[in-house]
Design a protein around this motif. Structure first.
Motif: not given
Length: 240
Positions: A140-152
Motif C-alpha cells: 500500500a504505497s502512500p498516496f498524496p494527501d494533506m500533511p498532518d501538520d497542515g492546519r499548523e
C-alpha cells in the motif's frame, strides 16, 4: 457425451462440496459489496493491500481468501481488476450444519475477478482457478494527501502574511505539488484555502482584521467533484 462447465465441474458434486460452494459464492458477493462504490483514485495494488485480507477476522471461519493478482487503477475511464480465490474447508460437523445432515467434510476453491471503476459500483465475474495459487503480497504505497501538520502550517503563514504576501506565504508553507492553494483578501480579512481535491481534504482559515485565526464551517458536500471544491469561496461566497 456430457459437456463439462469449466467453473462448475462435471456430474455430481463431491460430498461436502455443495454447501462449501454456496459459502464461497456468498463470501465472494460480500467482498463485492465491501468494495462497493469507488470514489477515490487508487491503484489496484493499494486496494488489494488495504481491502482484501487473506484471512477473515473470525479465526474459526472455514473460509479463506487468497489474493491471486491485480492490475490497473481507478482513475478517469480506467479500470482496476483484482482476482481473489475463496477456499472453503468444511469438517463433517460444519458440513452437516448447512441444511442437509447428509453433507460431509469437503473443500472447494472458487475464484472471482472484481472490476472497479471510479464513480461506479464494483462488479465481478467467476473465473477459472489457477492450478496452483501463489499469494502475492501487495504494497500500500502512500498516496498524496494533506500533511498532518497542515492546519499548523496554514496558521503560521496567516499570522505573518500581509495582503501583498498572502499568496506567496501560503504557497511557501505548502510546497507539495498535489496541494492546491487559494487565497483572497475579503473585507480586511485574509482568507486561505488549501487542499487535496482528489481526497476531498480542505482546510479553510481566516485571519480577521483583529488578528484572530478562525476556522469557518462549511458543508463538505461542496468538496465533491463538480462542486465548488477547496476554494476561498467556501467562506467568501458559500453556495446556497
Amino acid at each position: 457425451m456430457v459437456a463439462c462447465l469449466v467453473l462448475s465441474g462435471c456430474g455430481e458434486h463431491r460430498p461436502g462440496e455443495s454447501p462449501a460452494r454456496d459459502l464461497a459464492a456468498a463470501e465472494a458477493e460480500i467482498l463485492k459489496d465491501d468494495f462497493g462504490h469507488r470514489d477515490r483514485v487508487r491503484d489496484a495494488e493499494y486496494i488489494a493491500a488495504t481491502e482484501v485480507p487473506n484471512h477473515l477476522d473470525n479465526s474459526d471461519s472455514p473460509i479463506r481468501r487468497v489474493l491471486l493478482g491485480w492490475s490497473g487503477r481507478t482513475v478517469g475511464g480506467e479500470q482496476a481488476t483484482i482476482d481473489v480465490q475463496f477456499v472453503v474447508t468444511l469438517t463433517d460437523q460444519q458440513a452437516s450444519s448447512y441444511g442437509d445432515h447428509n453433507n460431509s467434510a469437503g473443500q472447494v476453491k472458487r475464484c472471482y475477478r472484481y472490476f472497479l471503476e471510479l464513480y461506479r459500483y464494483t462488479t465481478y465475474d467467476e473465473i477459472e482457478c489457477p492450478s496452483t495459487a501463489t499469494a502475492p503480497v501487495p504494497t500500500a504505497s502512500p498516496f498524496p494527501d494533506m500533511p498532518d501538520d497542515g492546519r499548523e502550517r496554514l496558521t503560521a503563514a496567516l499570522r505573518t502574511a500581509t495582503p501583498d504576501t498572502l499568496a506567496s506565504r501560503v504557497r511557501a508553507a505548502f510546497p507539495e505539488k498535489h496541494v492546491t492553494v487559494d487565497t483572497v483578501t475579503h473585507q480586511g480579512a485574509l482568507v486561505a484555502a488549501v487542499g487535496v481535491p482528489a481526497e476531498r481534504d480542505c482546510i479553510v482559515l481566516v485571519r480577521t482584521p483583529g488578528g484572530a485565526i478562525e476556522s469557518p464551517a462549511y458543508d463538505r458536500i461542496w468538496l465533491e467533484p463538480g462542486e465548488m471544491g477547496c476554494r476561498t469561496g467556501l467562506y467568501v461566497s458559500p453556495p446556497r
